[in-house]
Structures are given as structure tokens and as C-alpha cells.
Enzyme design. Structure first.
Site, PDB file in Angstrom:
ATOM      1  N   SER A  79       4.451   2.403   8.085  1.00  0.00           N
ATOM      2  CA  SER A  79       4.046   1.351   7.161  1.00  0.00           C
ATOM      3  C   SER A  79       5.195   0.863   6.308  1.00  0.00           C
ATOM      4  O   SER A  79       6.052   1.652   5.891  1.00  0.00           O
ATOM      5  CB  SER A  79       2.936   1.842   6.237  1.00  0.00           C
ATOM      6  OG  SER A  79       1.710   1.699   6.880  1.00  0.00           O
TER       7      SER A  79
ATOM      8  N   HIS B 196       0.814  -1.219   0.000  1.00  0.00           N
ATOM      9  CA  HIS B 196       0.000   0.000   0.000  1.00  0.00           C
ATOM     10  C   HIS B 196       0.849   1.271   0.000  1.00  0.00           C
ATOM     11  O   HIS B 196       0.343   2.351  -0.304  1.00  0.00           O
ATOM     12  CB  HIS B 196      -1.028  -0.018   1.156  1.00  0.00           C
ATOM     13  CG  HIS B 196      -0.510   0.431   2.480  1.00  0.00           C
ATOM     14  ND1 HIS B 196      -0.079  -0.428   3.465  1.00  0.00           N
ATOM     15  CD2 HIS B 196      -0.373   1.669   2.996  1.00  0.00           C
ATOM     16  CE1 HIS B 196       0.298   0.267   4.527  1.00  0.00           C
ATOM     17  NE2 HIS B 196       0.140   1.541   4.264  1.00  0.00           N
TER      18      HIS B 196
ATOM     19  N   ASP C  70      -0.277  -7.319   1.595  1.00  0.00           N
ATOM     20  CA  ASP C  70       0.340  -5.997   1.629  1.00  0.00           C
ATOM     21  C   ASP C  70       1.868  -6.096   1.600  1.00  0.00           C
ATOM     22  O   ASP C  70       2.536  -5.919   2.618  1.00  0.00           O
ATOM     23  CB  ASP C  70      -0.146  -5.263   2.890  1.00  0.00           C
ATOM     24  CG  ASP C  70       0.098  -3.782   2.845  1.00  0.00           C
ATOM     25  OD1 ASP C  70       0.465  -3.271   1.767  1.00  0.00           O
ATOM     26  OD2 ASP C  70      -0.087  -3.133   3.892  1.00  0.00           O
TER      27      ASP C  70
HETATM   28  N1  ARG Z   1      -1.133   2.243   7.610  1.00  0.00           N
HETATM   29  C1  ARG Z   1      -0.177   2.940   8.408  1.00  0.00           C
HETATM   30  C2  ARG Z   1       0.858   3.602   7.515  1.00  0.00           C
HETATM   31  O1  ARG Z   1       0.586   3.765   6.333  1.00  0.00           O
HETATM   32  C3  ARG Z   1       0.425   2.072   9.462  1.00  0.00           C
HETATM   33  C4  ARG Z   1      -0.463   1.998  10.624  1.00  0.00           C
HETATM   34  C5  ARG Z   1       0.014   1.062  11.663  1.00  0.00           C
HETATM   35  N2  ARG Z   1      -0.828   1.220  12.799  1.00  0.00           N
HETATM   36  C6  ARG Z   1      -0.637   0.614  13.955  1.00  0.00           C
HETATM   37  N3  ARG Z   1      -1.429   0.884  14.928  1.00  0.00           N
HETATM   38  N4  ARG Z   1       0.350  -0.215  14.124  1.00  0.00           N
HETATM   39  O2  ARG Z   1       1.851   4.147   7.957  1.00  0.00           O
END
Ligand code: ARG
Length: 268
Positions: free
Chosen positions: A222, A82, A130
Site C-alpha cells: 500500500s 490509509h 487515499d
Molecule cells: N491495502 C493493502 C495494504 O495496505 C494493499 C492491498 C492491495 N491489494 C491488491 N490486491 N492489489 O498494503
């Protein structure tokens, strides 16, 4: 108060306030760090020299690190699929060997020559499959991290300590991201407990939950590596909030994708 008195007051207080806001943070860097360290993500700053395979993905337009990744071969980076959504590869850079992202005279910046995003990537959240492998325009002079083998259930034994790395937020509601690389230890969760935390959103064979209230990854992390015993076992993928006790971080479970990664890394 007359108009002129009000103006006089403002004209003396305003420069003072501006001056204070410039001087105060500079006077208390230690205090500022102590506050960030004690917050919900609960990590500590680390030096890239000790974890040379951690890289940042930076957008040349915003000049921000929006994701992280892991150097698994001199010119290959594993990250979350992503992270590459709606990204123009020509504006993407991999920053390696740099602890403090603002320290422009350190580390190496690589361009991205190609990207293999898992064909089954499902978006929006909850992300599925992902994972992605980037091919850099040249070999980087840094140590690489090995990744797991296919179907390694023992590695994901509940309670196992994982370490997650990144430059993401240090608190759920903050907007500022730290300049310096951080890590935090996160216990791996049992698959059923993970599924109970996020009903109907977990595929236990392809995702693993990790973290506690107070130790978690967050926005901007992420794609960042989840490491157990020096091996890459997961990638920061998604979660609700950050560091909430009943809502762990969800990671791509890489033993499920080991064969796909092997192939992508071997491809030119
Ligand atoms: N989707 C988030 C990003 O793009 C990562 C989120 C991770 N969240 C968590 N509570 N560990 O950076």
C-alpha cells in the site's frame, strides 16, 4: 514403547530436526527465491539504484515495513492516506536508498516532520481519496519521480502498462514479506470493467484498476508507486485477495489529486 525409549528417540530426533531446519534453507537460497518469483504476484526483485524514489514506511516499534511511498521532492513522500491511520508519526521512519530492508548499512533513514492526509480520506475499505504527503526532517540524496498533471485521461488508457513497486507479500496467503524491493508490470483496466469487478465500490475518476491473475500488488505494498513511462500515476490502495484473475488491484488515480499534491509539496 516405553517411556524411556520414546524419550531417547525424541532426544535424538529433535536436535536433528532443529539442525536440518537451520541448515536446509541456508543450502538452498536459490530454490527459495525461484519459488517466490513464480508465485501469484509474479514480480521480480529489482535494485533501488534503478528506482531511487521508491521508499519504505517502517514502524520503529514492529521494525516492519508496512507501506511504501514515492519520493517526489527531496523531502516529500507521496503515499496512501490509509497508511497513516492510527500511526504515531514519532514512530514512523522513511527508509530510502535501501534495496534489502535488512541491509542496515545501506540507504538513509528519515524522520517524518509532518503529514498531510487528504481531508476526504474514507475508511475502512474501500478507501476513497487515499493519498497523503509526508514532509521529512531533511532532504534525501536520491532521485525523485515526477507525478501526473490534472485530468490526464490518455495516461490511463486501458491496456497501458504500469509498473508497481513494493516490499509487500509475494503471495496472498503468505505472512512473510520479502526483504528485497520488487516490481511487476500491471495492465491498466478500463473503468467500466473495474467497476464491474467491484460493484458500487469504484469511483472511476479517482481510482484505477490494474493487474492480471498472477500480477498484482498485495498487503504491505500500500502507498507504493504505480508508474507509467517514468511518471507517478497511482498508489497501491486496496483489492480483494491478491493476483486473482477477476479482482484487480485498485489504485488511487493521481491525476485527480495532482493539484492537491502540488499544494502539499509546495507547503513547508
Ligand atoms: N491495502 C493493502 C495494504 O495496505 C494493499 C492491498 C492491495 N491489494 C491488491 N490486491 N492489489 O498494503
Amino acid at each position: 514403547m516405553t517411556r524411556s525409549r520414546r524419550w531417547r528417540l525424541r532426544s535424538t530426533l529433535l536436535p536433528l530436526a532443529v539442525l536440518m531446519s537451520l541448515v536446509l534453507p541456508a543450502l538452498s537460497p536459490a530454490g527459495a527465491h525461484a519459488r517466490a518469483d513464480g508465485r501469484i504476484i509474479g514480480g521480480t526483485p529489482v535494485d533501488i539504484a534503478d528506482h531511487p524514489w521508491v521508499v519504505a514506511l517502517v514502524d520503529t516499534t514492529t521494525k516492519r515495513a508496512f507501506c511504501a511511498g514515492a519520493l517526489v521532492a527531496p523531502a516529500k513522500v507521496v503515499t496512501a492516506g490509509h497508511c497513516l491511520l492510527n500511526r504515531d508519526r514519532r514512530r514512523l521512519r522513511v527508509v530510502a536508498g535501501r534495496t534489502d530492508l535488512f541491509a542496515k548499512d545501506t540507504g538513509t533513514i528519515a524522520r517524518v516532520a509532518g503529514a498531510a492526509v487528504h481531508p476526504g480520506l474514507h475508511t475502512p475499505m474501500p478507501y476513497v481519496n487515499d493519498v497523503a504527503v509526508l514532509t521529512l526532517d531533511g532532504a534525501l540524496p536520491y532521485g525523485t519521480v515526477p507525478w501526473v498533471s490534472p485530468r490526464e485521461d490518455e495516461t490511463y488508457e486501458p491496456g497501458t502498462t504500469g509498473w508497481v513497486f513494493g516490499w509487500g507479500r509475494t503471495e496472498e496467503s503468505g505472512t512473510a514479506s520479502p526483504r528485497q524491493l520488487r516490481t511487476v508490470s500491471v495492465p491498466l483496466w478500463d473503468g467500466d470493467a473495474c467497476e464491474a469487478a467491484y460493484p458500487d465500490r469504484i469511483d472511476q475518476s479517482a481510482m484505477v484498476c490494474a493487474g492480471t491473475g498472477g500480477s498484482d500488488s498485495c498487503q504491505g505494498d500500500s502507498g507504493g508507486p504505480l508508474v507509467v513511462d517514468g511518471r507517478l500515476v497511482g498508489l497501491v490502495s486496496w483489492g480483494t485477495g491478491c493476483g486473482r484473475p477477476d479482482l484487480p488491484g485498485v489504485y488511487t488515480r493521481l491525476d485527480r489529486y495532482a493539484t492537491w499534491i502540488d499544494r502539499a509539496v509546495r507547503a513547508a
